[in-house]
Design a protein around this motif. Structure first.
Motif, PDB file in Angstrom:
ATOM      1  N   ASP A   3     -29.898 -12.484   1.368  1.00 17.61           N
ATOM      2  CA  ASP A   3     -29.777 -13.409   0.236  1.00 17.61           C
ATOM      3  C   ASP A   3     -28.993 -12.803  -0.917  1.00 17.61           C
ATOM      4  N   TYR A   4     -28.936 -11.481  -0.968  1.00 22.08           N
ATOM      5  CA  TYR A   4     -28.193 -10.764  -2.012  1.00 22.08           C
ATOM      6  C   TYR A   4     -27.510  -9.564  -1.356  1.00 22.08           C
ATOM      7  N   VAL A   5     -26.298  -9.266  -1.826  1.00 23.91           N
ATOM      8  CA  VAL A   5     -25.595  -8.087  -1.339  1.00 23.91           C
ATOM      9  C   VAL A   5     -25.177  -7.237  -2.533  1.00 23.91           C
ATOM     10  N   PHE A   6     -25.561  -5.970  -2.517  1.00 26.90           N
ATOM     11  CA  PHE A   6     -25.140  -5.000  -3.526  1.00 26.90           C
ATOM     12  C   PHE A   6     -24.218  -3.990  -2.842  1.00 26.90           C
ATOM     13  N   VAL A   7     -23.011  -3.854  -3.363  1.00 22.07           N
ATOM     14  CA  VAL A   7     -22.059  -2.889  -2.829  1.00 22.07           C
ATOM     15  C   VAL A   7     -21.984  -1.728  -3.811  1.00 22.07           C
ATOM     16  N   ILE A  41     -32.392   5.204  -5.957  1.00 22.55           N
ATOM     17  CA  ILE A  41     -32.685   4.667  -7.290  1.00 22.55           C
ATOM     18  C   ILE A  41     -32.497   3.155  -7.307  1.00 22.55           C
ATOM     19  N   THR A  42     -31.388   2.700  -6.717  1.00 28.65           N
ATOM     20  CA  THR A  42     -31.104   1.257  -6.677  1.00 28.65           C
ATOM     21  C   THR A  42     -32.143   0.537  -5.835  1.00 28.65           C
ATOM     22  N   GLN A  43     -32.536   1.120  -4.718  1.00 29.24           N
ATOM     23  CA  GLN A  43     -33.572   0.508  -3.881  1.00 29.24           C
ATOM     24  C   GLN A  43     -34.873   0.332  -4.651  1.00 29.24           C
ATOM     25  N   GLU A  44     -35.248   1.344  -5.404  1.00 27.45           N
ATOM     26  CA  GLU A  44     -36.493   1.267  -6.170  1.00 27.45           C
ATOM     27  C   GLU A  44     -36.421   0.172  -7.226  1.00 27.45           C
ATOM     28  N   LEU A  45     -35.285   0.079  -7.910  1.00 26.69           N
ATOM     29  CA  LEU A  45     -35.131  -0.960  -8.928  1.00 26.69           C
ATOM     30  C   LEU A  45     -35.195  -2.352  -8.309  1.00 26.69           C
ATOM     31  N   LEU A  46     -34.507  -2.532  -7.195  1.00 31.00           N
ATOM     32  CA  LEU A  46     -34.498  -3.839  -6.546  1.00 31.00           C
ATOM     33  C   LEU A  46     -35.868  -4.175  -5.970  1.00 31.00           C
ATOM     34  N   GLY A  47     -36.591  -3.158  -5.535  1.00 27.92           N
ATOM     35  CA  GLY A  47     -37.927  -3.382  -5.002  1.00 27.92           C
ATOM     36  C   GLY A  47     -38.894  -3.925  -6.030  1.00 27.92           C
ATOM     37  N   ALA A  48     -38.588  -3.733  -7.313  1.00 25.25           N
ATOM     38  CA  ALA A  48     -39.445  -4.275  -8.379  1.00 25.25           C
ATOM     39  C   ALA A  48     -39.448  -5.793  -8.383  1.00 25.25           C
ATOM     40  N   PHE A  49     -38.491  -6.401  -7.678  1.00 27.17           N
ATOM     41  CA  PHE A  49     -38.412  -7.859  -7.624  1.00 27.17           C
ATOM     42  C   PHE A  49     -39.058  -8.403  -6.356  1.00 27.17           C
ATOM     43  N   SER A  50     -39.880  -7.581  -5.729  1.00 23.46           N
ATOM     44  CA  SER A  50     -40.639  -7.977  -4.542  1.00 23.46           C
ATOM     45  C   SER A  50     -39.740  -8.519  -3.437  1.00 23.46           C
ATOM     46  N   THR A  51     -38.638  -7.874  -3.228  1.00 29.24           N
ATOM     47  CA  THR A  51     -37.727  -8.262  -2.167  1.00 29.24           C
ATOM     48  C   THR A  51     -37.716  -7.190  -1.081  1.00 29.24           C
ATOM     49  N   GLN A  52     -37.276  -7.582   0.091  1.00 29.61           N
ATOM     50  CA  GLN A  52     -37.060  -6.606   1.153  1.00 29.61           C
ATOM     51  C   GLN A  52     -35.673  -6.020   0.967  1.00 29.61           C
ATOM     52  N   VAL A  53     -35.588  -4.715   0.828  1.00 27.53           N
ATOM     53  CA  VAL A  53     -34.308  -4.056   0.530  1.00 27.53           C
ATOM     54  C   VAL A  53     -33.925  -3.130   1.683  1.00 27.53           C
ATOM     55  N   VAL A  74     -32.426  -8.238   0.540  1.00 29.28           N
ATOM     56  CA  VAL A  74     -31.312  -7.633  -0.184  1.00 29.28           C
ATOM     57  C   VAL A  74     -30.698  -6.538   0.681  1.00 29.28           C
ATOM     58  N   LEU A  75     -29.373  -6.513   0.734  1.00 32.74           N
ATOM     59  CA  LEU A  75     -28.661  -5.468   1.449  1.00 32.74           C
ATOM     60  C   LEU A  75     -27.869  -4.615   0.456  1.00 32.74           C
ATOM     61  N   ILE A  76     -28.047  -3.313   0.528  1.00 31.26           N
ATOM     62  CA  ILE A  76     -27.211  -2.375  -0.223  1.00 31.26           C
ATOM     63  C   ILE A  76     -26.240  -1.741   0.768  1.00 31.26           C
ATOM     64  N   VAL A  77     -24.953  -1.952   0.541  1.00 32.44           N
ATOM     65  CA  VAL A  77     -23.928  -1.282   1.335  1.00 32.44           C
ATOM     66  C   VAL A  77     -23.338  -0.181   0.459  1.00 32.44           C
ATOM     67  N   TYR A  78     -23.345   1.046   0.930  1.00 34.44           N
ATOM     68  CA  TYR A  78     -22.924   2.167   0.097  1.00 34.44           C
ATOM     69  C   TYR A  78     -21.955   3.077   0.854  1.00 34.44           C
ATOM     70  N   ASP A  79     -21.141   3.793   0.107  1.00 35.09           N
ATOM     71  CA  ASP A  79     -20.249   4.778   0.734  1.00 35.09           C
ATOM     72  C   ASP A  79     -20.719   6.211   0.497  1.00 35.09           C
ATOM     73  N   LYS A  80     -21.408   6.459  -0.612  1.00 36.01           N
ATOM     74  CA  LYS A  80     -21.978   7.770  -0.917  1.00 36.01           C
ATOM     75  C   LYS A  80     -23.310   7.560  -1.616  1.00 36.01           C
ATOM     76  N   PHE A 133     -28.200  -1.809 -16.414  1.00 40.16           N
ATOM     77  CA  PHE A 133     -28.266  -2.244 -15.021  1.00 40.16           C
ATOM     78  C   PHE A 133     -29.605  -2.924 -14.728  1.00 40.16           C
ATOM     79  N   SER A 134     -30.696  -2.308 -15.178  1.00 44.64           N
ATOM     80  CA  SER A 134     -32.022  -2.881 -14.941  1.00 44.64           C
ATOM     81  C   SER A 134     -32.162  -4.248 -15.591  1.00 44.64           C
ATOM     82  N   ASP A 135     -31.624  -4.395 -16.796  1.00 44.10           N
ATOM     83  CA  ASP A 135     -31.722  -5.672 -17.490  1.00 44.10           C
ATOM     84  C   ASP A 135     -30.844  -6.736 -16.841  1.00 44.10           C
TER      85      ASP A 135
END
Length: 300
Positions: A82-86, A53-65, A34-40, A214-216
């Protein structure tokens, strides 16, 4: 629904609770990236690091973030994931290379925040139109039922602590799913939408309701439908000898009636901030009886 009960409870008693355990999820493919692209990382008025916070939530799905500042993004980087979060907390997506790559990207995209205007202006494959930022919204509608015909009036209604400004979109396509709404009391706007491989979440901040939604929604994005059985407790914070005993007993009775286990964060000694006088449990025998009562109805 458990969250509905918790929210009602918060509204009634105006106390703060926290979950001491959360459900853990195992990804079907543990090598998903998973890639998180962020501006702030932060929002004005908030101290929280929303990227972490987003990294921790995504990490609950056993993915590399991995997280990458949008200004450091280079061509074709998204193709490695495999996933992109902007996460767009600023005014928009200020990177044409990223916008071009997202146009060609066929895997799942989740855009959060203010970048929807620039995203849709460069990407016409989705039947969504940016309709501006809507102020004075403090009502949220959400249901974890995934009925495509479910309208806002059939969802659970929650109130935000503060009024907020929400970037909004509209659609005329039945292929677009609106999973949550936000309202100013008169008008209703999509808060979470999904079309094809694209997910849009209008606002993410530290509000417990928005965080829950968001978590759900992440369960949908990662297609998680089966969850291991785990036990969740409500933690009743800052209970000291001068805490209102009637409210404590009412809380215990309510949670017991709803079969919700809880624990008590007990502070056995109270120091008066004005006089520095110390009151201990031995000085408040009636308070001790209240704590014992709470333990007897499933407190820990």
């Amino acid at each position: 629904m458990m969250f509905k009960k918790l929210t009602l409870f918060l509204l009634i008693f105006c106390l703060v609770f926290e979950f001491t355990q959360i459900k853990s999820f195992a990804a079907t493919d543990p090598t998903s990236k998973v890639l998180i692209v962020y501006d702030k990382k932060t929002i004005f008025g908030y101290s929280n690091d929303f990227v972490s916070i987003t990294q921790e939530l995504l990490g609950a799905f056993s993915t590399q973030v991995d997280a990458l500042n949008i200004k450091d993004y280079t061509s074709s980087t998204v193709d490695k994931y495999d996933y992109v979060f902007v996460l767009s907390l600023d005014k928009g997506i200020n990177n044409k290379t990223l916008l071009t790559d997202l146009l060609k990207y066929k895997k799942k995209i989740c855009l959060i925040g203010n970048g929807i205007k620039t995203f849709l202006s460069s990407n016409k494959q989705y039947d969504l139109m940016y309709t501006g930022d809507k102020p004075s919204c403090n009502q949220v509608f959400y249901s974890n039922k995934r009925d495509p015909m479910l309208s806002y009036d059939k969802m659970d209604k929650f109130y935000l602590r503060n009024y907020g400004i929400f970037p909004t979109v509209k659609t005329t396509s039945s292929a677009v799913r609106v999973l949550s709404y936000v309202s100013d009391g008169t008008n209703y706007y999509p808060l979470v939408v999904n079309e094809k491989n694209f997910w849009y979440i209008s606002v993410l901040d530290d509000n417990v309701i928005l965080q829950y939604i968001f978590s759900d929604i992440l369960n949908d994005i990662f297609q998680r439908t089966l969850f291991p059985i785990s036990k969740t407790f409500i933690r009743i914070e800052d209970v000291h000898p001068f805490t209102d005993q009637k409210k404590l007993r009412a809380i215990a009775d309510y949670l017991y009636s709803e079969k919700i286990p809880f624990m008590i964060a007990l502070i056995p000694t109270y120091v008066n901030p004005t006089t520095n006088y110390i009151t201990t449990l031995s000085d408040k025998k009636d308070f001790v009886q209240t704590i014992l009562y709470m333990q007897n109805v499933a407190g820990v």
